[in-house]
Enzyme design. Structure first.
Site, PDB file in Angstrom:
ATOM      1  N   SER A 116       0.862  -1.171   0.000  1.00 35.58           N
ATOM      2  CA  SER A 116       0.000   0.000   0.000  1.00 35.58           C
ATOM      3  C   SER A 116       0.904   1.228   0.000  1.00 35.58           C
ATOM      4  O   SER A 116       1.816   1.308  -0.817  1.00 35.58           O
ATOM      5  CB  SER A 116      -0.960  -0.050   1.197  1.00 35.58           C
ATOM      6  N   HIS A 130      -2.338  -0.935  -3.476  1.00 32.06           N
ATOM      7  CA  HIS A 130      -3.472  -0.023  -3.320  1.00 32.06           C
ATOM      8  C   HIS A 130      -3.223   1.253  -4.125  1.00 32.06           C
ATOM      9  O   HIS A 130      -2.156   1.848  -4.041  1.00 32.06           O
ATOM     10  CB  HIS A 130      -3.650   0.369  -1.851  1.00 32.06           C
ATOM     11  N   ASP A 165      -4.885  -4.385   5.744  1.00 34.01           N
ATOM     12  CA  ASP A 165      -5.218  -5.289   4.643  1.00 34.01           C
ATOM     13  C   ASP A 165      -4.102  -6.323   4.491  1.00 34.01           C
ATOM     14  O   ASP A 165      -2.921  -5.994   4.586  1.00 34.01           O
ATOM     15  CB  ASP A 165      -5.388  -4.477   3.349  1.00 34.01           C
TER      16      ASP A 165
END
Length: 193
Positions: free
Chosen positions: A16, A43, A136
């Site tokens: 991310s 992401h 996540d």
């Protein structure tokens, strides 16, 4: 458990915030003939038309592309989840893309990729969690380890955003904690099998 003797059919990576820079540091170490497919959820916002794949391709020898619906997964290719789609792996070794609701506020979600990959590849899966500012991937890490796969988290001191690798480590299911360069070396070592 001797990780050196394991053969992998696929590698999944979740990243991310801060991930692109780390991804370059890892992927640029790999040769063009790297024989294992690498599937990445990074992401990025849905309106972000960044040239992520193009930027990486300029710096890397391996083939880098965005994953397409129903595309068969090929060795030696690095696939990125398209912005705003979950990326799932089907039992026949193809991708499917989904517009289902975000998971962990993210679409694509690392957990969605990791959990579907765990079902398909089981103990022949290597999963890597990199820098990021949310949790996540931690559920996916648990599932991959439970199915016999190998799990790696980026070392916290090398992560711009520690929350994601920390959440994965906190599950107790991360087997190795490595610097980006050590992760790259681990991937190179998998080729020697």
């Amino acid at each position: 458990m001797n990780h050196d003797l394991k053969k992998y059919d696929a590698i999944v990576i979740g990243a991310s915030a801060g991930g692109l820079y780390i991804m370059i540091r890892i992927l640029k170490l790999l040769p063009a003939n790297f024989g294992i497919p690498i599937i990445v959820v990074q992401h990025r916002s849905k309106d972000e038309r960044t040239l992520l794949e193009e930027v990486l391709q300029q710096k890397c020898k391996v083939t880098i592309k965005q994953a397409d619906e129903k595309e068969m997964i090929q060795p030696g290719t690095v696939y990125f989840a398209p912005p705003d789609y979950h990326l799932l792996i089907e039992n026949d070794g193809s991708f499917s893309l989904s517009c289902d609701a975000p998971v962990n506020y993210s679409r694509p979600s690392i957990d969605v990729l990791f959990e579907t990959a765990a079902e398909v590849y089981k103990e022949r899966l290597l999963a890597i969690i990199l820098t990021g500012a949310n949790k996540d991937g931690s559920n996916g890490i648990k599932k991959i380890a439970t199915m016999g796969g190998t799990t790696i988290a980026q070392s916290l001191e090398t992560a711009d955003y520690r929350e994601m690798p920390q959440a994965a480590i906190n599950t107790g299911f991360v087997q190795l904690v490595l610097t980006p360069e050590a992760i790259g070396q681990f991937l190179l070592d998998t080729m020697k099998n």
